[in-house]
Every structure is written in C-alpha cells, then in structure tokens.
Motif scaffolding. Structure first.
Motif, PDB file in Angstrom:
ATOM      1  N   VAL A 316       0.828  -1.200   0.000  1.00 23.31           N
ATOM      2  CA  VAL A 316       0.000   0.000   0.000  1.00 23.31           C
ATOM      3  C   VAL A 316       0.867   1.258   0.000  1.00 23.31           C
ATOM      4  O   VAL A 316       1.877   1.344   0.693  1.00 23.31           O
ATOM      5  N   THR A 317       0.450   2.258  -0.773  1.00 19.56           N
ATOM      6  CA  THR A 317       1.195   3.514  -0.927  1.00 19.56           C
ATOM      7  C   THR A 317       0.888   4.478   0.219  1.00 19.56           C
ATOM      8  O   THR A 317       0.036   4.229   1.069  1.00 19.56           O
ATOM      9  N   ALA A 318       1.552   5.621   0.171  1.00 19.89           N
ATOM     10  CA  ALA A 318       1.198   6.725   1.056  1.00 19.89           C
ATOM     11  C   ALA A 318      -0.241   7.150   0.767  1.00 19.89           C
ATOM     12  O   ALA A 318      -0.713   7.060  -0.364  1.00 19.89           O
ATOM     13  N   PRO A 319      -0.955   7.628   1.805  1.00 19.19           N
ATOM     14  CA  PRO A 319      -2.366   7.981   1.627  1.00 19.19           C
ATOM     15  C   PRO A 319      -2.566   9.407   1.140  1.00 19.19           C
ATOM     16  O   PRO A 319      -1.676  10.252   1.228  1.00 19.19           O
ATOM     17  N   LEU A 320      -3.766   9.653   0.647  1.00 22.08           N
ATOM     18  CA  LEU A 320      -4.218  10.987   0.284  1.00 22.08           C
ATOM     19  C   LEU A 320      -5.553  11.226   0.973  1.00 22.08           C
ATOM     20  O   LEU A 320      -6.473  10.405   0.837  1.00 22.08           O
ATOM     21  N   ALA A 321      -5.673  12.312   1.713  1.00 24.51           N
ATOM     22  CA  ALA A 321      -6.939  12.685   2.341  1.00 24.51           C
ATOM     23  C   ALA A 321      -7.624  13.714   1.454  1.00 24.51           C
ATOM     24  O   ALA A 321      -7.069  14.781   1.184  1.00 24.51           O
ATOM     25  N   ALA A 322      -8.834  13.407   0.986  1.00 26.07           N
ATOM     26  CA  ALA A 322      -9.564  14.328   0.114  1.00 26.07           C
ATOM     27  C   ALA A 322     -11.046  14.012   0.200  1.00 26.07           C
ATOM     28  O   ALA A 322     -11.445  12.840   0.203  1.00 26.07           O
ATOM     29  N   GLY A 323     -11.858  15.062   0.283  1.00 27.40           N
ATOM     30  CA  GLY A 323     -13.290  14.848   0.382  1.00 27.40           C
ATOM     31  C   GLY A 323     -13.639  14.064   1.630  1.00 27.40           C
ATOM     32  O   GLY A 323     -13.136  14.329   2.720  1.00 27.40           O
ATOM     33  N   ARG A 324     -14.479  13.054   1.460  1.00 27.27           N
ATOM     34  CA  ARG A 324     -14.886  12.218   2.597  1.00 27.27           C
ATOM     35  C   ARG A 324     -14.004  11.001   2.768  1.00 27.27           C
ATOM     36  O   ARG A 324     -14.260  10.163   3.638  1.00 27.27           O
ATOM     37  N   SER A 325     -12.946  10.886   1.949  1.00 23.64           N
ATOM     38  CA  SER A 325     -12.227   9.622   1.872  1.00 23.64           C
ATOM     39  C   SER A 325     -10.729   9.757   2.081  1.00 23.64           C
ATOM     40  O   SER A 325     -10.157  10.836   1.978  1.00 23.64           O
TER      41      SER A 325
END
Length: 382
Positions: A316-325
């Motif tokens: 799994v890659t680094a995450p992205l926080a955007a919108g509701r997800s």
C-alpha cells in the motif's frame, strides 16, 4: 510499495557499513516467504467515481513523484520525458525530453519544472524546452522544489542547495551536520511553509532561510538508535501532511510526528513502523504501516483514532486525504477509497494491474493515479 532500504553517500562508506548492508541483503534474499496479500472483499461504491480519462507515458520509476499546480499535473517517466497534463481532460499541454534517465522528479511552480538525472544533472525545463542544466556533486532522490524563481535541491549527502531559476547559478548550499553514511533511496521531505524552506534531514525537520540557507529551527521527529548504520537510519520520507503551519511527517520505520513550522516546535510524536509518507486533514493524520495497516492519529494530540487491516501485505502507498475519503494505491494497481471516519472501504478503482507509483493525488476535483507501467488515470466523483 517497494522500498530500497539504503544507499551509500557519494563520499564513500566505511567498510563496517558495507558489511552490515551485505548482511541485510543476504537476509532479505534468503528470508521467509512474503505473506500473501489480504484478499479483496466485495465493496459497494458508497463514494462513486467515474473514469474521466487515461493516457500512457512510458514506464515510471517509483522515484518519479508527480507534482500538481492548480489543474495542471507535471509528470516524468523513467526515460526522462517530462510532460504537463491538463487534469480536467487529460490533454498533454507540453512535453520535453531531458535526454537521460532520471533519479528524482518532478518539481514545478506551474511554469518551470525541474528534475535530476541519474548522472547527477539538475535540469530545468519549461513548455519552450530545456532552460539549463547544472552538475550536482551528490545523488538526488527527492524531487526539487521550484518556488520564488529558485530551484531547491535536497541531495543524498543531506545537503540543501538553492539555484537561480533563470540561469541555474548556485546561490547557496547548506551542508548537513554529522551526516550518517546511509540514506534511503526514496523521496524525502522538501517544502515551503510561508517564508521558510523545510527539509527533512535524517530524522529531523529543519527550517531554513530560503534567501541564504541559514538554519532557523531544528525539530527532531526521531533520533538515531541502534548499534550499526542500518539500525540508526531514520530518514524522513515523503509525502507530508500539512495543515496551515503544522507539518506532519514519518521517520522511516520509526515514528510519525507533527511540528509547528512557524516556531519549529515538535507538537507530538508516536512510534510507527512504516516506510511511506503521511497525509492530514483538519482532524487526523493518516499513514500506512509496513504491513499495509492503514491508521489515523488525532492531529492535535497524536492519539490513535482508528486502524484497519483490510489491505494487509498489498504494497500500500502513502495515503491521500480528500473529500470524505482516504485514498491509497496498492501493488496490484488498485486505488482504494476508505472512510475518513473509521477506515471502512467505500470504493475501489482499477488501473492496468501494475503498482501505483507514489500514491494517488488530487488536481482540482480529479483524482489521479500513475502506475509503474506508465498509465495515468483520472477519476471524478459522480
């Protein structure tokens, strides 16, 4: 996510370090079989998204981190072709060939882009073509930062340098104090916060004056420990989570922490065993541990908010926080959308089956992922 653990600095490595590194590589080659990726359960598209466009750009090295400026995405492939794409429709706006394989990229201010070749050349390009190139004294794995008509470089010897954006003339260079002999061969931390240049040096965030390179503050997220160089490796890794003046980052397989970049004060740190960067929103900091566990910490205190094991061992890659997800990619070419509230799966998007590079990112209202095979995919909410 594949991580190259470490590489010697350009100035050499002591014999003891080589022996330690050889022992680690031998252990990796003869170690136990990797765990099987967690099976993918069916998922209902609670946050629906539609593929708006996709294009091919040639094989992409995992070090080739894209950069977003407004609705424009600047990308580079492993062969050295740099291109700007309009995220609204997927059209290629311009394309320039750096004429050499790359080791780091891309940095851009929306007009000028910069990459670094494997033979240590810093190359600046615009839509009109190559502007200039200069030789660097050390290898580079972190994308250059292009800002304020200057190009900033964090090198593998942990030095930070500034170059004139118009001519390529070096303006200043700040050498690291007591640099360790090993460094991660993956992108580190280099960003601007207000009028401060923030760089990841070993396990520390360091605030520099962008005009002359002088140190304004030094904040440790993790400190070296252990009896050999490999155990003491604590480099900070990109991406970072930034909210206002707070910058949150991960120290490789050691800790996650947040720093007030206006004052250079550490706000909190927590032990964490991960190799990829973090992201943040107003409430939480999000990260992925080495085994694929996705978790969230409360942004104000560092207290753990939730974690999920649904994507264990999937690269799994680094995450992205955007919108509701929260969006993460995996080594099988999926982009997973998880709820920011508790980590439950709310959608899954597919690409060409090769690993997602660096992690998903957002340009305007378009979610974009780049694959190892060079597929670039843009989705929009339905």
């Amino acid at each position: 996510m594949k991580v190259t653990v470490c590489t010697p600095l350009s100035r050499g490595l002591r014999r003891a370090s080589w022996l330690a590194l050889a022992a680690v590589l031998a252990a990796c080659s003869s170690g136990p079989k990797r765990p099987e990726p967690a099976p993918l359960a069916p998922v209902s598209a609670l946050v629906p998204a539609k593929l708006a466009w996709n294009l091919g750009m040639g094989a992409v090295d995992p070090l080739m981190t894209p950069v977003v400026q407004g609705d424009t995405v600047v990308l580079a492939n492993a062969a050295g072709v740099v291109q700007a794409v309009d995220a609204r429709g997927g059209q290629v706006l311009w394309r320039v060939d750096a004429k050499a394989p790359l080791s780091a990229g891309v940095g851009s201010d929306g007009r000028q882009a910069a990459v670094v070749t494997r033979d240590n050349a810093l190359v600046a390009v615009t839509a009109a073509g190559e502007q200039w190139r200069v030789r660097l004294s050390a290898r580079v794995f972190t994308p250059p930062l292009v800002a304020g008509e200057r190009v900033f470089v964090l090198a593998a010897d942990r030095s930070v340098s500034a170059y004139d954006g118009k001519t390529g003339a070096r303006l200043w260079s700040q050498a690291a104090r007591g640099a360790d002999p090993l460094i991660l061969q993956q992108p580190g931390v280099l960003l601007a916060v207000g009028n401060t240049l923030v760089a990841g040096i070993s396990g520390r965030l360091v605030g520099l004056n962008p005009a002359n390179g002088s140190v304004r503050w030094d904040a440790a997220i993790a400190r070296p420990r252990g009896i050999n160089e490999i155990e003491r490796l604590v480099d900070l890794v990109g991406r970072v989570g930034r909210t206002d003046d707070q910058v949150c980052a991960r120290a490789f397989q050691s800790a996650v922490g947040c720093v007030d970049a206006a004052r250079g004060a550490v706000q909190w740190t927590q032990p964490a065993d991960g190799a990829s960067g973090v992201h943040a929103d107003a409430d939480h900091v999000y990260g992925v541990e080495s085994n694929g566990r996705v978790q969230a910490w409360k942004r104000g205190s560092g207290e753990r908010a939730w974690s999920t094991d649904r994507l264990l061992h999937r690269g799994v890659t680094a995450p992205l926080a955007a919108g509701r997800s929260i969006m993460v990619g995996d080594a099988q070419g999926h982009v997973h959308l998880l709820s920011r509230e508790d980590g439950t799966l709310v959608n899954r998007l597919s690409t060409d089956g090769s690993a997602i590079v660096a992690g998903p990112f957002l340009a305007g209202n378009t979610l974009i992922a780049v694959t190892r095979n060079g597929g670039v995919y843009g989705w929009r909410p339905e």
